[in-house]
Design a protein around this motif. Structure first.
Motif, PDB file in Angstrom:
ATOM      1  N   TRP A 166       0.806  -1.217   0.000  1.00 40.95           N
ATOM      2  CA  TRP A 166       0.000   0.000   0.000  1.00 40.95           C
ATOM      3  C   TRP A 166       0.840   1.269   0.000  1.00 40.95           C
ATOM      4  N   THR A 167       1.851   1.346   0.841  1.00 40.42           N
ATOM      5  CA  THR A 167       2.686   2.554   0.838  1.00 40.42           C
ATOM      6  C   THR A 167       3.470   2.685  -0.466  1.00 40.42           C
ATOM      7  N   PRO A 168       4.073   1.603  -0.983  1.00 40.33           N
ATOM      8  CA  PRO A 168       4.707   1.733  -2.302  1.00 40.33           C
ATOM      9  C   PRO A 168       3.713   2.102  -3.412  1.00 40.33           C
ATOM     10  N   ASN A 169       2.477   1.584  -3.335  1.00 44.35           N
ATOM     11  CA  ASN A 169       1.465   1.966  -4.333  1.00 44.35           C
ATOM     12  C   ASN A 169       1.186   3.468  -4.257  1.00 44.35           C
ATOM     13  N   ASP A 170       1.038   3.971  -3.032  1.00 43.17           N
ATOM     14  CA  ASP A 170       0.810   5.410  -2.864  1.00 43.17           C
ATOM     15  C   ASP A 170       1.967   6.221  -3.432  1.00 43.17           C
ATOM     16  N   ARG A 171       3.180   5.799  -3.121  1.00 41.58           N
ATOM     17  CA  ARG A 171       4.365   6.530  -3.584  1.00 41.58           C
ATOM     18  C   ARG A 171       4.410   6.552  -5.112  1.00 41.58           C
ATOM     19  N   GLN A 172       4.146   5.417  -5.746  1.00 39.71           N
ATOM     20  CA  GLN A 172       4.194   5.351  -7.208  1.00 39.71           C
ATOM     21  C   GLN A 172       3.046   6.125  -7.842  1.00 39.71           C
ATOM     22  N   PHE A 173       1.861   6.058  -7.246  1.00 37.22           N
ATOM     23  CA  PHE A 173       0.719   6.803  -7.765  1.00 37.22           C
ATOM     24  C   PHE A 173       1.015   8.304  -7.728  1.00 37.22           C
ATOM     25  N   GLU A 174       1.603   8.758  -6.632  1.00 31.05           N
ATOM     26  CA  GLU A 174       1.984  10.180  -6.521  1.00 31.05           C
ATOM     27  C   GLU A 174       2.979  10.549  -7.620  1.00 31.05           C
ATOM     28  N   HIS A 175       3.954   9.683  -7.836  1.00 30.93           N
ATOM     29  CA  HIS A 175       4.975   9.940  -8.861  1.00 30.93           C
ATOM     30  C   HIS A 175       4.354  10.015 -10.262  1.00 30.93           C
ATOM     31  N   MET A 176       3.427   9.115 -10.550  1.00 29.62           N
ATOM     32  CA  MET A 176       2.855   9.044 -11.898  1.00 29.62           C
ATOM     33  C   MET A 176       1.802  10.112 -12.169  1.00 29.62           C
ATOM     34  N   PHE A 177       0.963  10.426 -11.168  1.00 29.40           N
ATOM     35  CA  PHE A 177      -0.216  11.252 -11.435  1.00 29.40           C
ATOM     36  C   PHE A 177      -0.273  12.563 -10.649  1.00 29.40           C
ATOM     37  N   ALA A 178       0.634  12.782  -9.728  1.00 30.74           N
ATOM     38  CA  ALA A 178       0.667  14.013  -8.922  1.00 30.74           C
ATOM     39  C   ALA A 178      -0.721  14.407  -8.421  1.00 30.74           C
ATOM     40  N   PRO A 179      -1.402  13.527  -7.682  1.00 33.27           N
ATOM     41  CA  PRO A 179      -2.767  13.833  -7.273  1.00 33.27           C
ATOM     42  C   PRO A 179      -2.887  15.081  -6.399  1.00 33.27           C
ATOM     43  N   SER A 180      -1.883  15.356  -5.600  1.00 35.11           N
ATOM     44  CA  SER A 180      -1.963  16.560  -4.768  1.00 35.11           C
ATOM     45  C   SER A 180      -1.991  17.822  -5.625  1.00 35.11           C
ATOM     46  N   ALA A 181      -1.289  17.795  -6.751  1.00 37.05           N
ATOM     47  CA  ALA A 181      -1.293  18.939  -7.662  1.00 37.05           C
ATOM     48  C   ALA A 181      -2.575  19.001  -8.491  1.00 37.05           C
ATOM     49  N   GLN A 182      -3.235  17.850  -8.685  1.00 33.42           N
ATOM     50  CA  GLN A 182      -4.485  17.802  -9.447  1.00 33.42           C
ATOM     51  C   GLN A 182      -5.671  18.307  -8.642  1.00 33.42           C
ATOM     52  N   ALA A 183      -5.551  18.292  -7.320  1.00 37.28           N
ATOM     53  CA  ALA A 183      -6.687  18.605  -6.447  1.00 37.28           C
ATOM     54  C   ALA A 183      -7.062  20.086  -6.506  1.00 37.28           C
ATOM     55  N   ASP A 184      -8.351  20.332  -6.426  1.00 35.58           N
ATOM     56  CA  ASP A 184      -8.847  21.708  -6.338  1.00 35.58           C
ATOM     57  C   ASP A 184      -8.523  22.306  -4.972  1.00 35.58           C
ATOM     58  N   ILE A 185      -8.597  21.462  -3.943  1.00 36.82           N
ATOM     59  CA  ILE A 185      -8.368  21.897  -2.566  1.00 36.82           C
ATOM     60  C   ILE A 185      -7.393  20.938  -1.903  1.00 36.82           C
ATOM     61  N   ARG A 186      -6.442  21.500  -1.185  1.00 38.57           N
ATOM     62  CA  ARG A 186      -5.531  20.693  -0.373  1.00 38.57           C
ATOM     63  C   ARG A 186      -5.868  20.978   1.088  1.00 38.57           C
ATOM     64  N   TYR A 187      -6.228  19.921   1.799  1.00 35.63           N
ATOM     65  CA  TYR A 187      -6.701  20.028   3.178  1.00 35.63           C
ATOM     66  C   TYR A 187      -5.710  19.388   4.123  1.00 35.63           C
ATOM     67  N   THR A 188      -5.274  20.140   5.131  1.00 34.77           N
ATOM     68  CA  THR A 188      -4.387  19.610   6.166  1.00 34.77           C
ATOM     69  C   THR A 188      -5.206  19.410   7.434  1.00 34.77           C
ATOM     70  N   PRO A 189      -5.286  18.168   7.927  1.00 33.49           N
ATOM     71  CA  PRO A 189      -6.063  17.916   9.147  1.00 33.49           C
ATOM     72  C   PRO A 189      -5.538  18.735  10.325  1.00 33.49           C
ATOM     73  N   ASP A 190      -6.415  18.984  11.285  1.00 29.21           N
ATOM     74  CA  ASP A 190      -6.089  19.800  12.449  1.00 29.21           C
ATOM     75  C   ASP A 190      -4.902  19.271  13.240  1.00 29.21           C
ATOM     76  N   ASP A 191      -4.711  17.948  13.229  1.00 28.01           N
ATOM     77  CA  ASP A 191      -3.647  17.369  14.043  1.00 28.01           C
ATOM     78  C   ASP A 191      -2.300  17.315  13.329  1.00 28.01           C
ATOM     79  N   GLU A 192      -2.220  17.892  12.126  1.00 31.42           N
ATOM     80  CA  GLU A 192      -0.941  17.918  11.402  1.00 31.42           C
ATOM     81  C   GLU A 192      -0.167  19.180  11.774  1.00 31.42           C
ATOM     82  N   PRO A 193       1.177  19.100  11.726  1.00 34.59           N
ATOM     83  CA  PRO A 193       1.990  20.293  12.040  1.00 34.59           C
ATOM     84  C   PRO A 193       1.848  21.358  10.978  1.00 34.59           C
TER      85      PRO A 193
END
Length: 193
Positions: A166-193
Motif C-alpha cells: 500500500w505505501t509503495p502503491n501510494d508513492r508510485q501513484f503520486e509519482h505518476m499522477f501528482a494527485p496533490s497537484a491535481q486537487a482543487d483543494i488541499r486540506y491539512t487535518p487539524d492534528d498535522e503540524p
C-alpha cells in the motif's frame, strides 16, 4: 491551510451552479479520508457518502501496482458517478469483505451531493467525473503509521501489506499522477503540524 468550512462553502457554491455535485476526497492510505468525508457529510445537507473500499478488488488491492490498479475505477464510474451526475438512480454492488465478493445491488440514496473517499481516486480516468477534488495533506510515513495502528486496533495484521504494497502503491501513484497537484483543494487535518 484550508479548513472544513472552506470545503463546505465550495461544495455549496458548486451545488448552486450545477444542482448535483460529486466531491472526490483522496489522499494516501491512512491519511484520514473517511474522517474528512464524515465531517463534510455532517456539514452539508442533502449529501451522501460512498466508501471507496466498496470499489476495491480484494485480490488486486493487495498487490503492487503503479496506478492503484486495485481500485475498480471503471465500475465506480459506470455504476455510480456517471448515473449520479446525469440525475439517474445509481445502483452499485458493494464489496463484501467477509466473502471477498461483490454484494447485492444497492441503490445509492438520493442526494444532491455525493462524497466519494478513496485511494487512487484522482486518476485521469475519474477526474472528469469529479466536480470538486480534495487531497488530504499528510506525510506518507505518517499516513502509513496511522493506518497500521488503526488496523492493529481492529485486530488486523496488515503490516506487510502496508510496507510492501500500500505505501509503495501510494508513492508510485503520486509519482505518476501528482494527485496533490491535481486537487482543487488541499486540506491539512487539524492534528498535522
Amino acid at each position: 491551510m484550508t479548513d472544513v468550512e472552506e470545503i463546505v462553502a465550495a461544495i455549496k457554491l458548486l451545488r448552486d451552479e450545477l444542482g448535483r455535485v460529486v466531491v472526490g476526497v483522496s489522499g494516501y492510505a491512512g491519511a484520514g479520508k473517511s474522517t474528512l468525508a464524515h465531517r463534510v457529510l455532517d456539514a452539508v445537507d442533502d449529501s451522501v457518502r460512498l466508501r471507496g473500499d466498496d470499489f476495491l478488488d480484494p485480490r488486486r488491492s493487495h498487490q503492487r501496482s503503479d496506478d492503484w490498479d486495485g481500485v475498480e475505477r471503471h465500475r465506480l464510474r459506470t455504476e455510480v458517478l456517471e448515473p449520479f451526475r446525469a440525475g439517474r438512480p445509481a445502483v452499485f454492488r458493494p464489496l463484501d469483505w467477509s466473502t471477498r465478493q461483490l454484494g447485492e445491488p444497492t441503490p445509492l440514496p438520493q442526494a444532491s451531493v455525493l462524497v466519494v473517499d478513496a485511494v487512487g481516486l484522482l486518476h485521469p480516468e475519474l477526474l472528469p467525473c469529479l466536480d470538486l477534488t480534495v487531497w488530504i495533506v499528510v506525510d506518507l510515513e505518517v499516513a502509513q503509521a496511522r493506518g497500521m495502528a488503526r488496523d492493529r486496533a481492529a485486530g488486523r495484521d496488515h503490516d506487510r501489506l502496508w510496507t510492501e504494497v500500500w505505501t509503495p502503491n501510494d508513492r508510485q501513484f503520486e509519482h505518476m499522477f501528482a494527485p496533490s497537484a491535481q486537487a482543487d483543494i488541499r486540506y491539512t487535518p487539524d492534528d498535522e503540524p
